[in-house]
Design an enzyme around this catalytic site. Structure first.
Site, PDB file in Angstrom:
ATOM      1  N   HIS A 227       0.843  -1.196   0.000  1.00 37.27           N
ATOM      2  CA  HIS A 227       0.000   0.000   0.000  1.00 37.27           C
ATOM      3  C   HIS A 227       0.877   1.244   0.000  1.00 37.27           C
ATOM      4  O   HIS A 227       1.947   1.226   0.610  1.00 37.27           O
ATOM      5  CB  HIS A 227      -0.899   0.010   1.254  1.00 37.27           C
ATOM      6  CG  HIS A 227      -2.053   0.930   1.123  1.00 37.27           C
ATOM      7  ND1 HIS A 227      -1.973   2.261   1.431  1.00 37.27           N
ATOM      8  CD2 HIS A 227      -3.303   0.718   0.667  1.00 37.27           C
ATOM      9  CE1 HIS A 227      -3.134   2.829   1.180  1.00 37.27           C
ATOM     10  NE2 HIS A 227      -3.958   1.916   0.712  1.00 37.27           N
TER      11      HIS A 227
ATOM     12  N   ASP B   7      -7.960  -5.502  -0.089  1.00 36.44           N
ATOM     13  CA  ASP B   7      -8.414  -6.374  -1.170  1.00 36.44           C
ATOM     14  C   ASP B   7      -8.040  -7.842  -0.969  1.00 36.44           C
ATOM     15  O   ASP B   7      -8.479  -8.698  -1.732  1.00 36.44           O
ATOM     16  CB  ASP B   7      -7.827  -5.888  -2.508  1.00 36.44           C
ATOM     17  CG  ASP B   7      -8.403  -4.546  -2.897  1.00 36.44           C
ATOM     18  OD1 ASP B   7      -9.629  -4.394  -2.792  1.00 36.44           O
ATOM     19  OD2 ASP B   7      -7.637  -3.644  -3.278  1.00 36.44           O
TER      20      ASP B   7
HETATM   21  N1  CMC Z   1       3.945  -7.500  -4.934  1.00 34.93           N
HETATM   22  C1  CMC Z   1       5.270  -7.460  -5.172  1.00 34.93           C
HETATM   23  N2  CMC Z   1       6.040  -6.367  -4.973  1.00 34.93           N
HETATM   24  C2  CMC Z   1       5.427  -5.269  -4.527  1.00 34.93           C
HETATM   25  C3  CMC Z   1       4.052  -5.233  -4.258  1.00 34.93           C
HETATM   26  C4  CMC Z   1       3.300  -6.413  -4.474  1.00 34.93           C
HETATM   27  N3  CMC Z   1       1.981  -6.440  -4.231  1.00 34.93           N
HETATM   28  N4  CMC Z   1       3.706  -3.996  -3.829  1.00 34.93           N
HETATM   29  C5  CMC Z   1       4.832  -3.272  -3.822  1.00 34.93           C
HETATM   30  N5  CMC Z   1       5.886  -4.036  -4.236  1.00 34.93           N
HETATM   31  C6  CMC Z   1       7.288  -3.638  -4.306  1.00 34.93           C
HETATM   32  C7  CMC Z   1       7.570  -2.788  -5.533  1.00 34.93           C
HETATM   33  O1  CMC Z   1       7.940  -3.591  -6.635  1.00 34.93           O
HETATM   34  C8  CMC Z   1       8.689  -1.923  -5.041  1.00 34.93           C
HETATM   35  O2  CMC Z   1       9.869  -2.679  -5.033  1.00 34.93           O
HETATM   36  P1  CMC Z   1      11.312  -1.982  -5.314  1.00 34.93           P
HETATM   37  O3  CMC Z   1      11.503  -1.007  -4.188  1.00 34.93           O
HETATM   38  O4  CMC Z   1      12.259  -3.101  -5.351  1.00 34.93           O
HETATM   39  O5  CMC Z   1      11.152  -1.301  -6.659  1.00 34.93           O
HETATM   40  C9  CMC Z   1       8.323  -1.651  -3.574  1.00 34.93           C
HETATM   41  O6  CMC Z   1       7.550  -2.808  -3.179  1.00 34.93           O
HETATM   42  C10 CMC Z   1       7.523  -0.400  -3.365  1.00 34.93           C
HETATM   43  O7  CMC Z   1       6.344  -0.490  -4.147  1.00 34.93           O
HETATM   44  P2  CMC Z   1       5.753   0.663  -5.034  1.00 34.93           P
HETATM   45  O8  CMC Z   1       5.087   0.063  -6.234  1.00 34.93           O
HETATM   46  O9  CMC Z   1       6.777   1.715  -5.267  1.00 34.93           O
HETATM   47  O10 CMC Z   1       4.669   1.214  -4.040  1.00 34.93           O
HETATM   48  P3  CMC Z   1       3.490   2.158  -4.397  1.00 34.93           P
HETATM   49  O11 CMC Z   1       3.202   2.909  -3.173  1.00 34.93           O
HETATM   50  O12 CMC Z   1       3.765   2.929  -5.627  1.00 34.93           O
HETATM   51  O13 CMC Z   1       2.323   1.136  -4.759  1.00 34.93           O
HETATM   52  C11 CMC Z   1       0.529  -0.362  -4.598  1.00 34.93           C
HETATM   53  C12 CMC Z   1       1.323   0.750  -3.898  1.00 34.93           C
HETATM   54  C13 CMC Z   1      -0.718  -0.664  -3.772  1.00 34.93           C
HETATM   55  C14 CMC Z   1       0.078   0.106  -5.983  1.00 34.93           C
HETATM   56  C15 CMC Z   1       1.428  -1.627  -4.695  1.00 34.93           C
HETATM   57  O14 CMC Z   1       1.763  -2.073  -3.417  1.00 34.93           O
HETATM   58  C16 CMC Z   1       0.755  -2.748  -5.487  1.00 34.93           C
HETATM   59  O15 CMC Z   1       0.836  -2.773  -6.702  1.00 34.93           O
HETATM   60  N6  CMC Z   1       0.063  -3.703  -4.783  1.00 34.93           N
HETATM   61  C17 CMC Z   1      -0.674  -4.724  -5.512  1.00 34.93           C
HETATM   62  C18 CMC Z   1      -2.012  -4.155  -5.984  1.00 34.93           C
HETATM   63  C19 CMC Z   1      -2.975  -3.978  -4.838  1.00 34.93           C
HETATM   64  O16 CMC Z   1      -3.141  -4.846  -4.014  1.00 34.93           O
HETATM   65  N7  CMC Z   1      -3.655  -2.830  -4.843  1.00 34.93           N
HETATM   66  C20 CMC Z   1      -4.674  -2.498  -3.832  1.00 34.93           C
HETATM   67  C21 CMC Z   1      -4.214  -1.378  -2.943  1.00 34.93           C
HETATM   68  S1  CMC Z   1      -5.194  -1.164  -1.461  1.00 34.93           S
HETATM   69  C22 CMC Z   1      -6.793  -0.807  -1.950  1.00 34.93           C
HETATM   70  C23 CMC Z   1      -6.938   0.224  -2.994  1.00 34.93           C
HETATM   71  O17 CMC Z   1      -6.304   1.275  -3.012  1.00 34.93           O
HETATM   72  O18 CMC Z   1      -7.771   0.004  -3.855  1.00 34.93           O
END
Ligand code: CMC
Length: 432
Positions: A310, A367
């Site tokens: 998140h 989720d």
């Molecule tokens: N699986 C694998 N790696 C992950 C995941 C995941 N679910 N989430 C984050 N990471 C990694 C990402 O690759 C990055 O790694 P590195 O530092 O090596 O590049 C690090 O963790 C930081 O992630 P980020 O993508 O920079 O974080 P963000 O704040 O931009 O993204 C997020 C947040 C929710 C989009 C992301 O965690 C994600 O894609 N999660 C899976 C989708 C998901 O479950 N979304 C629902 C969110 S909660 C409810 C809502 O908002 O609807």
């Protein structure tokens, strides 16, 4: 109220620029950079706005480090009551405090009065392809409400906002249920005014013309809880989309339709569908939980562990915690089990001891467990994100209201760091 509490100094080009610092009620501090461009020609660079407070808000508070979520100051856990009440929460989010008995009854009465769709809107609904993605249908229908409720295009007081909010919250449920019925080739079941919001929704989804669906109390309570836990989440992607559209003085329907479109994305509300697809694939034997964890860690694979991670939480999402307990509770009462819940638990166990997830502070989000509860109610996977949208609607309305009525509210219009061509001359076609 956030207060001017301090000042910060920015040293650039041998000059010192003084900037105000505001402190929110929970002690979070924010540097005011609004005059940097006007006075110094400088912008701040924050590509996905992860570090930018775009408004002052008094709706929802999150402490991502501690895993805290509060609506109007009330900890989310306190809404997980023996009788969770989504409509009460919706009212509190939109109008700023818990309603009294009369206010709640009045609002309920409005929801009942407006549960049917305008016949013109129904006809347009029937013109949409039967197998269209439910989120596309939902966004189109909310947008089209602007054609049939023109009296709500200009909302300048709380009374008319309440009228628009009641129509939206009531009709979204009818639209969602009709979408499902049509996709299944089933006749529409009209709302039953004697039923409360969630029971009425389940009735419209699952009753048959010759047999009323028996909505158990447990199911009704579980659905109330699911909607409550999705009801708002401060400046998330869809709420920000609503605010951006609203800031151009666009109407509530256009803004909420934008919210639906943003929510559809798999990184946002669409993640609940992805989680279910992942759990089902494991169940069918396509993968092992260990394979999913490995794929999620592999930087050459676009797969993510959906339902994990998140932008704000660096701790267990409190909504996921409540949902996980609610799954256990519901299955215990129903005296049944869902093998997908065991798979989800296994995935969580593997992820939470894996250094990749531990180091990045990636925990289950809302989720991860919501789909298992929805599945227990018989909601099909392709309707999961629509369910999220129904729950989130009061939050969008509250965010819209705050944005629309904000003193000195301006159009939201970010800057950019231009990295394209420097001035380049146009080349005639024959010379290219
Ligand atoms: N699986 C694998 N790696 C992950 C995941 C995941 N679910 N989430 C984050 N990471 C990694 C990402 O690759 C990055 O790694 P590195 O530092 O090596 O590049 C690090 O963790 C930081 O992630 P980020 O993508 O920079 O974080 P963000 O704040 O931009 O993204 C997020 C947040 C929710 C989009 C992301 O965690 C994600 O894609 N999660 C899976 C989708 C998901 O479950 N979304 C629902 C969110 S909660 C409810 C809502 O908002 O609807």
């Amino acid at each position: 109220m956030s207060d001017l509490s301090d000042s910060a100094k920015l040293l650039i080009d041998g000059k010192t620029i003084d900037l105000n610092v505001y402190t929110g009620v929970e002690g979070e501090r924010s540097i005011d950079v609004t005059s940097l461009f006007k006075d110094h020609g400088l912008t701040t660079y924050d590509p996905s706005l992860g570090n930018t407070a775009i408004c002052r808000s008094s709706i929802t508070y999150i402490d991502g480090e501690r895993g805290v979520l509060r609506y109007r100051g009330i900890p989310i856990e306190q809404f997980d009551r023996p009788k969770p009440n989504y409509i009460e929460v919706a009212w509190a989010l939109i109008f700023g405090r818990l309603p009294d008995d009369e206010e709640l009854s009045q609002f309920r009465e409005m929801l009942t009065r407006h549960e049917l769709l305008h016949e013109g809107l129904s006809n347009q609904f029937m013109a949409l392809p039967v197998d269209a993605p439910p989120m596309a249908i939902l966004s189109a229908m909310i947008s089209m409400m602007a054609c049939y409720h023109k009296e709500f295009l200009l909302l300048e007081d709380e009374k008319s906002l309440m009228g628009a909010a009641a129509r939206l919250i009531s009709k979204i449920r009818t639209i969602a249920a009709f979408t499902h019925r049509r996709a299944m080739g089933l006749p529409f079941i009209y709302p039953d005014p004697s039923l409360r919001y969630c029971a009425n929704f389940l009735h419209m989804m699952f009753s048959l013309p010759y047999k009323q669906f028996d909505v158990s109390e447990e199911m009704e309570d579980a659905l109330n809880l699911v909607f409550i836990l999705h009801a708002d989440h401060e400046q998330n992607c869809s709420a920000s989309a609503v605010r951006v559209v609203c800031s151009a003085q666009a109407n509530l329907f256009a803004s909420c339709s934008a919210g639906v479109n943003a929510l559809w994305g798999p990184l946002h509300g669409g993640a609940n569908v992805k989680v279910m697809e992942m759990l089902e694939a494991i169940y069918r034997g396509g993968y092992r939980p260990e394979d999913c964890i490995a794929a999620a860690k592999d930087k050459n694979d676009s797969f993510r562990l959906y339902g994990f991670g998140h932008r704000v939480y660096r701790n267990y999402d409190p909504r996921a915690k409540i949902l996980k307990t609610a799954c256990d509770r519901l299955f215990k009462t129903l005296k049944r089990n869902d093998p997908l819940l065991d798979i989800a638990r296994k995935l969580e166990e593997l992820a939470l001891k894996d250094p990749y997830f531990v180091d990045r502070k990636l925990y289950p989000n809302v989720d991860f467990y919501s789909g298992i509860l929805l599945r227990a109610m018989g909601i099909p996977t392709d309707m999961f994100t629509v369910m999220f949208a129904i729950g989130r609607l009061p939050g969008w309305i509250a965010q819209w209201k705050e944005q629309h009525f904000a003193e000195g509210g301006k159009i939201i219009r970010p800057r950019q760091l231009y990295v394209g061509n420097p001035k380049t001359d146009y080349i005639e076609m024959e010379k290219r």
